[in-house]
Structures are given as C-alpha cells and as structure tokens.
Design an enzyme around this catalytic site. Structure first.
Site, PDB file in Angstrom:
ATOM      1  CG  HIS A 107      -1.788   1.171   1.392  1.00 39.89           C
ATOM      2  ND1 HIS A 107      -3.115   1.173   1.053  1.00 39.89           N
ATOM      3  CD2 HIS A 107      -1.530   2.431   1.840  1.00 39.89           C
ATOM      4  CE1 HIS A 107      -3.640   2.359   1.296  1.00 39.89           C
ATOM      5  NE2 HIS A 107      -2.692   3.155   1.780  1.00 39.89           N
ATOM      6  CD  GLU A 108       1.651   3.522   3.706  1.00 37.38           C
ATOM      7  OE1 GLU A 108       1.806   4.627   3.147  1.00 37.38           O
ATOM      8  OE2 GLU A 108       0.624   3.234   4.353  1.00 37.38           O
ATOM      9  CG  HIS A 162       0.219   6.309  -0.572  1.00 32.00           C
ATOM     10  ND1 HIS A 162      -0.800   7.031  -1.153  1.00 32.00           N
ATOM     11  CD2 HIS A 162      -0.355   5.638   0.472  1.00 32.00           C
ATOM     12  CE1 HIS A 162      -1.929   6.814  -0.480  1.00 32.00           C
ATOM     13  NE2 HIS A 162      -1.688   5.962   0.497  1.00 32.00           N
ATOM     14  CD  GLU A 216      -5.750   5.423   0.625  1.00 35.85           C
ATOM     15  OE1 GLU A 216      -4.832   6.254   0.782  1.00 35.85           O
ATOM     16  OE2 GLU A 216      -5.840   4.385   1.290  1.00 35.85           O
TER      17      GLU A 216
HETATM   18 MG    MG Z   1      -3.008   5.349   2.246  1.00 36.30          MG
END
Ligand code: MG
Length: 484
Positions: free
Chosen positions: A258-259, A262, A288
């Site tokens: 997830h990171e 980003h 997101e």
């Molecule tokens: Mg996030």
C-alpha cells in the site's frame, strides 16, 4: 517571464517544505524523546515563515500578474493550486488558526487517553469543540456552501455530498454481494495468520519485494514505525514505514505494498514539475487509488501469489501453496476495525463514517448520541456491534485531528483502483508475467507524471476516458469473489 519569477519565489516555499518534512520524519522515526518538543517548535516557526512568504506583497503581486497570463495546462495548474492555498491562508484569521491548532493537539492527546481507557466521555467535550471549530473554518473559507461540502473539498477538490451520495449508492449492491459471498462460505480464517517465523527475515523479504516492484532505494528508504505511512520529502526522496510487530504477515506485506503505491506515485511525477506548486498530488482519493491499486488489485490477486510464494518459502521458511496464500490474503469477515477490514467489508466502514459526519454537520445528531449511532450503523451494515468505545467510535484518530471529510477518499480510492485495472490494456497478462515495469509505466504516463496539474475530475477523465464509475469495482469484486 513573470511566471518564471513566480516559480523562483515559490522555491523558497518548496525549500521550507523540504525542511519541514525532513524534520517531521526525523522527529517521528529517529529523534531522542527529549528533542521532540524543540523540533515541534521549529516546525511551528517554519509554518509561520511559509505563510509570510506566500502572503507577502512580492508573492501576491507576482501571483496576480501570472494569473492573467496563465496559458498552458501547467501554468493554469500552478495558479489553481496556489489559489487554493492562498485562500486558506488569506481567509482564515491568524488567531483562529493558532487556537485551532492548540485545540487539535490537546484533543489528539485526549483521544489517545480516551481510547486507552475505552471511554468516549473523556473525548466528548473535545470532539464538541473540534466540530464547532471545523464549522467556523468552513465558514471562513466559503459561507455560501454547506460546511461539510467545504470540508470535503479540502481533501478532494470538487467533491461534495451530492456527488458522494450518488457514488455511494453502490452500497446496496455491495451489501447484496457481501451477503452472497458469506453464504458461499468464503474462508474467514487461515492457519497462516498465527505462524511463527523470523521477524528479521521478514524485513529482508520486504526489501526484496520492494525492489521487485520497482522501488528505487537510491531515491527512498524504508524504516520501522508503529503506523505505516509515506513521506514525500522531495521528488527524489520518498520514504515509507512498516510495522512487523504482528505475526499476520499478509497484513504486514499488504500495508508495505500500500505505501509502495503512494511512494511510486510521488517518484514518478514528471521531474519538470519538481519544486513547483504542482509537484505532488494533494487530492486524497487520487493518491489513495494508487495505494489501493497496488495493495488490492495487484497485491491480493491470484497472479501475485505465484510471485510471492517463493519469497515466503525462501525468507520465512513457511510451507504453503498459492491457493492457501490467496485465501489467506483475501479472508472475508465483517469486523469492527476499519484498518483490518477486507475488500468486501472495508467500504461499509466508510459509509458509516460518512453518514455520521453528514449528520454531525447537518446538526441531526448530538455528540452525546454518537456512540449509539455508531453502534447501530455497524449492526445495520455489518451485522456486528462493538462491545466498547475502543473498538467502536474511538478507533480512528481522524476526528481528534479535525479531519472531517477525509474518510470518503478511502472508498473513492478503492473505486478508482478497480476502474484503472479495467483500463490498462492486457492487465491480467502483465500481472501473470509479473511485468510490474509495464504497469508502472502505464500509471506514470496516464496519472503520475501530471502531478497536481489537473483537478481530480479532469485527471480521471483524461486518464480513464470517463468519469469515476463505481460499476467497475462491483465487476472486479464479482469476478474475484464469485467465480474463483
Ligand atoms: Mg493510504
């Protein structure tokens, strides 16, 4: 000419931003305890300096002249972003901002205490004040609009309740789908959740995984921290954090992925945009969508398991197979904690918070009544009820930090991530071939490289050829959970 002058002047603000985020990261991850207060003070002073430069006569004059001349998409983007920022600094009185920030820091502490003691009453008076301040803040920014619409727009430019109500109408279909999947006895548990393995090796696995996905360790780093987050210090220094306290390695790995989503966004922004006002994507739902795309669409896919399996065997010495891994990464079970939720139940946690936030700002509910409303909505959507405030209304930090209007961006990100998947040509083949480079390139060319030049709706249309369309998300879930 005037544009170059404006950008040159802006570089001072950029440099302050680099200093601020470096100090903030240092303070969070590396600093000795006794230095935290001093660094907090330094950050406060840097913020004041930023405001001084941004609202100085020099800067405002340049801005006004440049605004009249803005021509290219880039120039118009710069003006749009600066205008939003100036709005914030010029419309909100200084003493209000000082009191507001003091209140937030007090209420964050009280929230933590209340959560530890699982007692909403401790937090209640602070939440009441935070809501009043948020209404005032919205009023300063735009007194013609409903306060909650103003707050939504802060996190997602152009967003409002009318649009969200229509997008979130998918909850009916989602509920139907969730019930069906639960009826089919999709796995709720996995033995892999509680296995013992060498934590130091998991850290090595994380580094190997990030390298394979395309994280450039010459332009970023990863550090241990309680809560996973991404910090964009410059376009060549993007850092992520991970937490491996937990045994549940799927949880650890998906949050790293997830990171990464980003981080790769920030790392793939066109270098021509660096050090300008549009050098990062500030709209939460768009950002997101990228983290969710990597975490869920890629990281929880069946194809990804054949990539992960050898790594799990090699580093963690765990004997398993692709099928078992796939179900372990995709357990479905209505639960009380948002951050632990699966793809099918996650958005209900958001619908609940959205409904409550709307009711708060429409003054349809008092703060005293919130825990009960919270619990009733969990019963209604997920069929479960919190036993206490800690696993109920006190679980998220957002409200203590006055982040009203932030939650919807999580669901918008989920919806967009599925839409992107259907837009990428041959996506399933690319994924089967573990061709992460081709996927990264698509994201770069269509989304990342633009930075914050375009408002979200324009960027979505440009990249995907249509507006945000939640049907893709339903289609994605149906294919994955009903036909596997
Ligand atoms: Mg996030």
């Amino acid at each position: 000419m005037v544009f170059n002058k404006l950008l040159k002047e802006y570089k001072k603000i950029w440099a302050l931003g680099v200093a601020k985020s470096s100090i903030y990261y240092d303070l969070t991850i590396f600093s000795p305890k006794e230095s935290i207060k001093d660094k907090g003070e330094a950050l406060g002073i840097l913020s004041t300096l930023k405001k001084q430069i941004l609202t100085s006569k020099t800067f405002l004059d340049l801005f006004e002249k440049a605004k009249k001349q803005a021509n290219s998409d880039f120039e118009k983007g710069v003006i749009r972003v600066l205008e939003r920022e100036l709005d914030y600094y010029l419309k909100i009185p200084e003493d209000f901002m000082v009191d507001y920030n003091k209140l937030i820091s007090k209420s964050s502490n009280k929230w933590l205490e209340a959560k530890k003691k699982s007692n909403f009453k401790i937090f209640k008076p602070y939440l009441e004040q935070i809501i009043e301040y948020s209404k005032k803040l919205a009023n300063f920014l735009n007194s013609d609009k409903e306060p909650y619409d103003v707050l939504l727009d802060l996190f997602d430019e152009g967003m409002n309740m009318k649009k969200l109500d229509s997008i979130f109408a998918i909850k009916k279909e989602l509920k139907h789908l969730l019930d069906k999947v639960l009826e089919n006895e999709w796995p709720e548990e996995s033995r892999l959740k509680d296995l013992n393995y060498d934590k130091a090796k998991l850290r090595l696995l994380i580094v190997a995984l990030l390298r394979s996905l395309g994280f450039d360790f010459n332009r970023g780093r990863i550090d241990y921290y309680e809560h996973p987050f991404t910090s964009n210090i410059t376009n060549n220094d993007v850092r992520i954090t991970f937490n491996n306290k937990n045994k549940d390695f799927a949880d650890v790995l998906t949050s790293v992925i997830h990171e990464f989503g980003h981080a790769i966004y920030d790392l793939q922004i066109d270098e021509k945009l660096a050090k300008t006002p549009v050098s990062s994507q500030e709209n939460m739902s768009i950002h997101e969508s990228q983290s969710r795309f990597w975490e869920n669409i890629i990281g929880r896919s069946k194809e990804f398991m054949s990539f992960l399996l050898p790594l799990i065997k090699e580093f963690l010495n765990i004997d398993t197979d692709e099928d078992e891994l796939f179900y372990y990464f995709n357990l479905v079970k209505p639960s009380l904690i948002r951050t632990k939720a699966d793809e099918l139940t996650y958005n209900f946690h958001i619908f609940i918070r959205y409904e409550i936030e709307k009711a708060i700002f429409k003054e349809e509910v008092s703060v005293k009544e919130l825990p009960e409303l919270w619990n009733d909505l969990y019963e209604k959507y997920l069929g479960i009820k919190p036993n206490n405030d800690k696993e109920g209304i006190l679980q998220d930090v957002h409200w203590s930090e006055a982040l009203f209007g932030y939650f919807p961006s999580y669901t918008l990100g989920n919806l967009l991530s599925a839409q992107i998947m259907f837009k990428i040509k041959d996506f399933n083949n690319l994924l089967s071939e573990k061709n992460f480079a081709a996927i990264r390139l698509w994201l770069k060319e269509n989304i990342h490289k633009h930075g914050n030049i375009y408002p979200p709706e324009v960027l979505i249309k440009k990249a995907l050829g249509e507006d945000l369309n939640p049907d893709y998300f339903i289609k994605y879930l149906k294919t994955k959970y009903l036909k596997v």
